[in-house]
Design a protein around this motif. Sequence first.
Motif, PDB file in Angstrom:
ATOM      1  N   UNK A 200      32.455  37.840  37.235  1.00 64.24           N
ATOM      2  CA  UNK A 200      33.251  36.887  38.014  1.00 64.24           C
ATOM      3  C   UNK A 200      32.377  36.069  38.955  1.00 64.24           C
ATOM      4  N   UNK A 201      31.314  36.654  39.452  1.00 66.21           N
ATOM      5  CA  UNK A 201      30.453  35.912  40.369  1.00 66.21           C
ATOM      6  C   UNK A 201      29.791  34.718  39.684  1.00 66.21           C
ATOM      7  N   UNK A 202      29.442  34.878  38.409  1.00 65.74           N
ATOM      8  CA  UNK A 202      28.765  33.791  37.688  1.00 65.74           C
ATOM      9  C   UNK A 202      29.657  33.165  36.610  1.00 65.74           C
ATOM     10  N   UNK A 224      22.184  43.426  46.711  1.00 66.32           N
ATOM     11  CA  UNK A 224      20.795  42.973  46.701  1.00 66.32           C
ATOM     12  C   UNK A 224      20.788  41.451  46.793  1.00 66.32           C
ATOM     13  N   UNK A 225      19.631  40.861  47.087  1.00 67.38           N
ATOM     14  CA  UNK A 225      19.574  39.392  47.192  1.00 67.38           C
ATOM     15  C   UNK A 225      19.959  38.671  45.911  1.00 67.38           C
ATOM     16  N   UNK A 226      19.786  39.303  44.739  1.00 67.76           N
ATOM     17  CA  UNK A 226      20.097  38.604  43.488  1.00 67.76           C
ATOM     18  C   UNK A 226      21.414  39.064  42.876  1.00 67.76           C
ATOM     19  N   UNK A 232      31.396  43.517  50.872  1.00 66.35           N
ATOM     20  CA  UNK A 232      32.595  42.667  50.857  1.00 66.35           C
ATOM     21  C   UNK A 232      32.550  41.701  49.680  1.00 66.35           C
ATOM     22  N   UNK A 233      31.390  41.108  49.432  1.00 64.60           N
ATOM     23  CA  UNK A 233      31.254  40.183  48.313  1.00 64.60           C
ATOM     24  C   UNK A 233      31.431  40.907  46.981  1.00 64.60           C
ATOM     25  N   UNK A 234      30.874  42.108  46.884  1.00 66.63           N
ATOM     26  CA  UNK A 234      31.010  42.929  45.669  1.00 66.63           C
ATOM     27  C   UNK A 234      32.482  43.228  45.393  1.00 66.63           C
ATOM     28  N   UNK A 235      33.192  43.704  46.413  1.00 73.39           N
ATOM     29  CA  UNK A 235      34.609  44.032  46.256  1.00 73.39           C
ATOM     30  C   UNK A 235      35.419  42.778  45.939  1.00 73.39           C
ATOM     31  N   UNK A 236      35.120  41.675  46.615  1.00 77.22           N
ATOM     32  CA  UNK A 236      35.858  40.436  46.368  1.00 77.22           C
ATOM     33  C   UNK A 236      35.734  40.011  44.905  1.00 77.22           C
ATOM     34  N   UNK A 407      14.523  47.832  39.048  1.00 76.34           N
ATOM     35  CA  UNK A 407      13.625  46.984  39.818  1.00 76.34           C
ATOM     36  C   UNK A 407      14.247  45.644  40.152  1.00 76.34           C
ATOM     37  N   UNK A 408      13.879  45.082  41.282  1.00 74.19           N
ATOM     38  CA  UNK A 408      14.257  43.733  41.703  1.00 74.19           C
ATOM     39  C   UNK A 408      15.720  43.590  42.121  1.00 74.19           C
ATOM     40  N   UNK A 409      16.522  44.639  42.037  1.00 76.48           N
ATOM     41  CA  UNK A 409      17.932  44.503  42.393  1.00 76.48           C
ATOM     42  C   UNK A 409      18.477  45.852  42.855  1.00 76.48           C
TER      43      UNK A 409
END
Length: 518
Positions: A200-202, A224-226, A232-236, A407-409
Amino acid sequence: MSLTLNRAVALLKQHDLLREIVTPGRWTLDAASCADADQTFAAITYDTRQIEPGTLLVCKGRFSPKFLDSCDERGLAAYVSETEFSEHTRTPGLIVSDARKALSLLAAEVYGHPERQLTLIGITGTKGKTTTAYFTQAVLNAHSGGHCALFSSVDNCLDGRTYVESDLTTPESLDALRMMRQAVDNGMEYLVMEVSSQAYKVQRLYGITFDVGAFLNISPDHISPIEHPTFEDYLYCKRQLIAHARTLVLNAHAAHVDLLREDAAGADVPVHEFALLGEQPSSHSPATCGWPCGGKNAMAYQFRLDGEELGDYALDLAGDFNVENALAAVTIAHAAGVPANATDALHAMQHTRVPGRMEQFDDEESDTHAIVDYAHNFASVKRLIDYVDARYGECKPAITLVTGSAGNKALDRRREIVEAAQNRIARFIFTTEDTDTEPHEDICKSMLANVTNPEVKTSIVINRADAIADAIADAQAHAGRTDVILIIGKGNERWIKDFNKHTPYEGDDHVVERLLAA
C-alpha cells in the motif's frame, strides 16, 4: 493486449493522474494529436531491459533517465513518468502525478481486469500471513475442487497445485495482474494473497478491491529509513486493506482493534471477528472462536463458526499460534462463501504444511531437536520460544538461536530479536541473512552489541551452513542434555541475497537434514 495511447490517456485522465503529454516540440492534453494514438501497444513493462518494438514503459521508483538512451532504437512506443525525459527519447511521454498508480491502472486494462473475475482474498498482519494464506487456500481448494490460486512470500500458485518460489510478499502491480490473468485462464475461481504494508505504501494494489480482507495482528516491524519511518506509518499502511475490502475478517485480540473497527465502520465494511480463547467461550466471546479441547489430545482445539460447532482441529503444523492462523482461515473461507456445514472443506488445512514454517528435525540419539522457521522479529521469536517452553520445558533444554537480520532495512529487528531471546536461551550464533549493500559481518556485530545478558553465550559464524553445523555439533557433543536449535529467518529459501544478487544456498532445512543424517 488492447491498450492504445488514446485509451491510456483517457484512463489516466479519468483517475486525475495525467498532467500532460510531452511530444517533440509540443506539450498537450490531446492524445489524438500524437502519431499512432490508436495503435495497440505490443507490450507494457517497468524494466527498460524488456523493451521490444511497440512497448509502453512505466518509469517508477528510482528511475534513471540514462536508462532511456537507447530505447528509441529498440522500439519504445511511449513512456509514463512523473518527470519528462524528452532529452533522452523522442517518443510521447505521459506525465503523471503518480507513476505507480498509473502502472496498476494500465496493467489492469492490459490484462482485461482479471481481478474482477476472481474472488480476491487479502491477508495482512505482522505475523502469520503466510501460514494463514496456505491454510485458506487448502480450504478453498477443497471447497472448489482445486480452483484457488495463491500469492505468498514463499510461493506463488496459479493453478491450484503447482508452487513456484516468489520474490515479493505482494508482487508489483504489473506482475500481480499478469499472474491473475494466468490464474483466470487456468480456471481459478479464488485468489488468496498476502498483503504487505509496503504494497500500500508504494501503490502496488491501487485500484484493487478485495472481496475479503483479513487483519490478523499488528506489532512494530519494518521500521527503517527505506520502509516505514514510524510504527504509526506502518500501521496506517496496513489499515488501508480495510478501506479496500468488501468484508473484513478481524482478530478480536489484535492490538489497536478498536481503531480497526472504526476503520471498518467508517468505510461501511461488515466485520467477522474471531478469537482464540484459553478456555470454553462465554456469552461475550465472538461467535467464531476456538478453545483447547483438553482430555486426551491436549494439542487439539475445538472451533465454533458463527455459533456452529465444527469439531476438533489438530494440526500437523505445531504451535498454538498456528491454531489461531487456522481459525483465521476458517473465518476467511466462510466469509468468502464456504458454508459452515461444509466441514470436510473447513478441516482441509489440518495436514497442510508450509515450506520453512515450523519444520522440525530430531536426532533422538543425542536428544537434539532443530526447528527451521521464518521468525524474524520480536513477536515471532517470542512465540517460537514460547512453543519450545511448552513442548520441551520439562526437559530444561539448552536453546541455541541461529539468526541474522536483514541488511539495509528493519534496523529495529536487530535489537528486538536479541531482546526477545537473550534471557531465555543458552547461546546466540549470529550469521548471514539477506542484505543489499550492508556487509553481513557488520549486521552480526550490530546484533551482538545488543546482547546485555552476560550468561548467554555468543559467537559470529558468517557462513550460514557453518553456523548451523556449529550449533548441531555443540548439541551432539553434550550427552545427557536436551538441546533445541532454532534456525530462523530464511526458512526453505534456496538463496541468500548478497549485495543485491541472489547467491545459491542449500537451504536451512536441507543443511539440517544433511547434518543430522551424517
